[in-house]
Design an enzyme around this catalytic site. Structure first.
Site, PDB file in Angstrom:
ATOM      1  N   TYR A   1      27.210  17.875  23.520  1.00 25.56           N
ATOM      2  CA  TYR A   1      28.300  16.987  23.154  1.00 25.56           C
ATOM      3  C   TYR A   1      29.091  16.992  24.321  1.00 25.56           C
ATOM      4  CZ  TYR A   1      27.011  17.086  18.014  1.00 25.56           C
ATOM      5  OH  TYR A   1      26.291  16.820  16.934  1.00 25.56           O
TER       6      TYR A   1
ATOM      7  N   ASP B   1      23.542  19.813   7.836  1.00 19.27           N
ATOM      8  CA  ASP B   1      23.403  18.821   6.963  1.00 19.27           C
ATOM      9  C   ASP B   1      22.394  19.127   5.881  1.00 19.27           C
ATOM     10  OD1 ASP B   1      25.314  17.184   8.144  1.00 19.27           O
ATOM     11  OD2 ASP B   1      23.861  15.245   8.007  1.00 19.27           O
TER      12      ASP B   1
ATOM     13  N   LYS C   1      16.433  27.761  21.293  1.00 21.21           N
ATOM     14  CA  LYS C   1      15.071  27.251  21.255  1.00 21.21           C
ATOM     15  C   LYS C   1      14.507  27.815  22.698  1.00 21.21           C
ATOM     16  CE  LYS C   1      11.509  24.716  20.309  1.00 21.21           C
ATOM     17  NZ  LYS C   1      10.626  25.203  19.444  1.00 21.21           N
TER      18      LYS C   1
ATOM     19  N   ASP D   1      24.734  21.348  14.239  1.00 19.08           N
ATOM     20  CA  ASP D   1      24.954  20.000  13.454  1.00 19.08           C
ATOM     21  C   ASP D   1      23.956  19.597  12.353  1.00 19.08           C
ATOM     22  OD1 ASP D   1      26.066  17.542  13.165  1.00 19.08           O
ATOM     23  OD2 ASP D   1      24.524  16.603  14.247  1.00 19.08           O
TER      24      ASP D   1
ATOM     25  N   ASP E   1      13.360  25.707  15.005  1.00 23.00           N
ATOM     26  CA  ASP E   1      12.467  25.032  14.060  1.00 23.00           C
ATOM     27  C   ASP E   1      12.133  26.005  13.089  1.00 23.00           C
ATOM     28  OD1 ASP E   1      11.136  26.614  16.087  1.00 23.00           O
ATOM     29  OD2 ASP E   1       9.334  25.346  16.298  1.00 23.00           O
TER      30      ASP E   1
HETATM   31  C1  IPM Z   1      29.625  16.502  12.274  1.00 18.42           C
HETATM   32  C2  IPM Z   1      29.283  15.130  12.612  1.00 18.42           C
HETATM   33  C3  IPM Z   1      29.904  14.757  14.220  1.00 18.42           C
HETATM   34  C4  IPM Z   1      28.944  15.758  15.155  1.00 18.42           C
HETATM   35  C5  IPM Z   1      29.493  13.219  14.572  1.00 18.42           C
HETATM   36  C6  IPM Z   1      30.209  12.487  13.482  1.00 18.42           C
HETATM   37  C7  IPM Z   1      29.821  13.083  16.025  1.00 18.42           C
HETATM   38  O1  IPM Z   1      27.785  14.651  12.508  1.00 18.42           O
HETATM   39  O2  IPM Z   1      30.656  16.805  12.467  1.00 18.42           O
HETATM   40  O3  IPM Z   1      28.682  17.252  11.959  1.00 18.42           O
HETATM   41  O4  IPM Z   1      27.948  15.628  15.372  1.00 18.42           O
HETATM   42  O5  IPM Z   1      29.601  16.806  15.243  1.00 18.42           O
HETATM   43 MG    MG Z   2      26.978  16.243  11.486  1.00 20.21          MG
END
Ligand code: IPM
Ligand code: MG
Length: 353
Positions: free
Chosen positions: A134, A246, A185, A242, A218
């Site tokens: 990042y 999700d 990893k 990240d 993984d």
């Molecule tokens: C998160 C989002 C951000 C990230 C994006 C919007 C840059 O996906 O906060 O998880 O990757 O950190």
């Molecule tokens: Mg995210």
């Protein structure tokens, strides 16, 4: 408490209104005053003024006790630059090195995993939040040609890895948890992730009450789906964190349910739902406000208002149990009505409910 509020873009505005509604209810119930510093930053502000945030923007944030962020992202600004300045800029400038993403299933019916109950889905992910890929170090050579070379560096520092791994162990210890799993990893990324291995092996022995385990990322993704019940605390780098958060959000009913905190323990920290700005749903009264409301609970908890945070969590649980929720998780309410229910529950529930 002085709280900076950046509602941001898209459904960020919708869900922030509900989080503030619930905060107001908390204020009434517990006799607390919240001083809100509403900041207009986001796509509209950028298009109007040409600035993502004012020159003293990060200082303004630092002067508050905490920051609440709705969501950022607008199709009119496809490069996402202004949003990176606000979101990633704040993470970097305020050195918010802990991305705290608790995952808990409130009701079995919300989980897409076969046979999973709330007992199986209850863990927390600590994502390193200031390094990794990042940092935007790299470049392109011969861009736009068939010879294009693109380099994007991943940064891992001893200090950066140490402080997030230590935070994971400290959190486990402080909360009576007995398992910390580190994911990297290191079988392929033999330089950067060797550092994660080294730090993890250095720190683990300092926490004898905690069992330290390791998965490659993984394998972790696979085991999260196969057997999420084995996890209590997961710690990993920025990008992997990240991605897996999700995935993990789906276990609790989807991104609409997921809350997060970007912390620098002891300093001004930022709280935001994990979902994005979902422009298609903006202003339609359909977004699920629970991720935002849960993030407000994390904010209060972090500022030491534990009872207040617990009251919000209990109210959210009631909303889910009674299906007084939005359609993404099977209810029939709009964003505002779902927020009304939770705010009313905060006001009326007894503390032992
Ligand atoms: C998160 C989002 C951000 C990230 C994006 C919007 C840059 O996906 O906060 O998880 O990757 O950190
Ligand atoms: Mg995210």
């Amino acid at each position: 408490m002085k709280i900076a509020v950046i509602a941001g873009d898209g459904i960020g505005k919708d869900v922030t209104a509900e989080a503030l509604k619930v905060l107001k209810a908390v204020g009434e119930k517990f006799g607390r005053r919240f001083d809100l510093e509403q900041l207009p930053w986001g796509a509209d502000h950028f298009l109007k003024t040409g600035e993502s945030l004012p020159p003293n923007g990060y200082d303004l944030l630092r002067q508050c006790d905490a920051i609440f962020l709705g969501a950022l992202g607008d199709p009119r600004i496809p490069d996402f630059g202004y949003a990176r300045d606000i979101l990633l800029g704040t993470r970097f400038e305020l050195d918010l090195y802990v991305n705290w993403r608790p995952i808990s299933l409130l009701d079995e019916r919300l989980c897409p995993l076969k046979g999973c109950t709330p007992a199986d889905v209850n863990f927390v992910v600590f994502r390193e939040n200031t390094e990794g890929v990042y940092v935007n170090i790299g470049g392109r050579f011969k861009a736009g040609t068939d010879d294009e070379v693109a380099i994007q560096e991943e940064i891992n520092t001893y200090k950066g890895v140490h402080r997030i791994v230590r935070h994971a162990f400290e959190y486990a210890k402080a909360n009576g948890l007995t398992k910390v799993c580190m994911a990297d990893k290191s079988n392929a990324m033999t330089q950067g992730h060797a550092l994660w291995q080294r730090v993890f092996k250095e720190l683990a022995p300092l926490y004898p009450s905690v069992t330290a385990t390791h998965y490659y990322i993984d394998a972790l993704a696979m085991y999260m789906v196969l057997d999420p019940g084995q996890f209590e605390v997961i710690v990993t780098n920025n990008l992997f964190g990240d991605i897996i958060t999700d995935l993990a959000a789906t276990f609790q009913g989807g991104l609409g349910m997921a809350a997060s905190g970007n912390l620098h323990p002891g300093k001004t920290s930022m709280f935001e739902p994990v979902h994005g700005s979902a422009p298609r749903f903006a202003g339609k009264n359909i977004a699920n406000p629970i991720g935002a409301i849960g993030s407000m609970a994390l904010l209060l908890e972090t500022l030491g208002a534990k009872q207040e945070a617990a009251a919000i969590d209990a109210a959210v649980l009631r909303a889910v149990k009674e299906n007084q929720v939005t359609s993404d998780i099977g209810g029939t309410l709009g964003t505002r009505e779902a927020g009304d229910f939770i705010a009313a529950a905060v006001l009326t529930m007894r503390s032992d409910e």
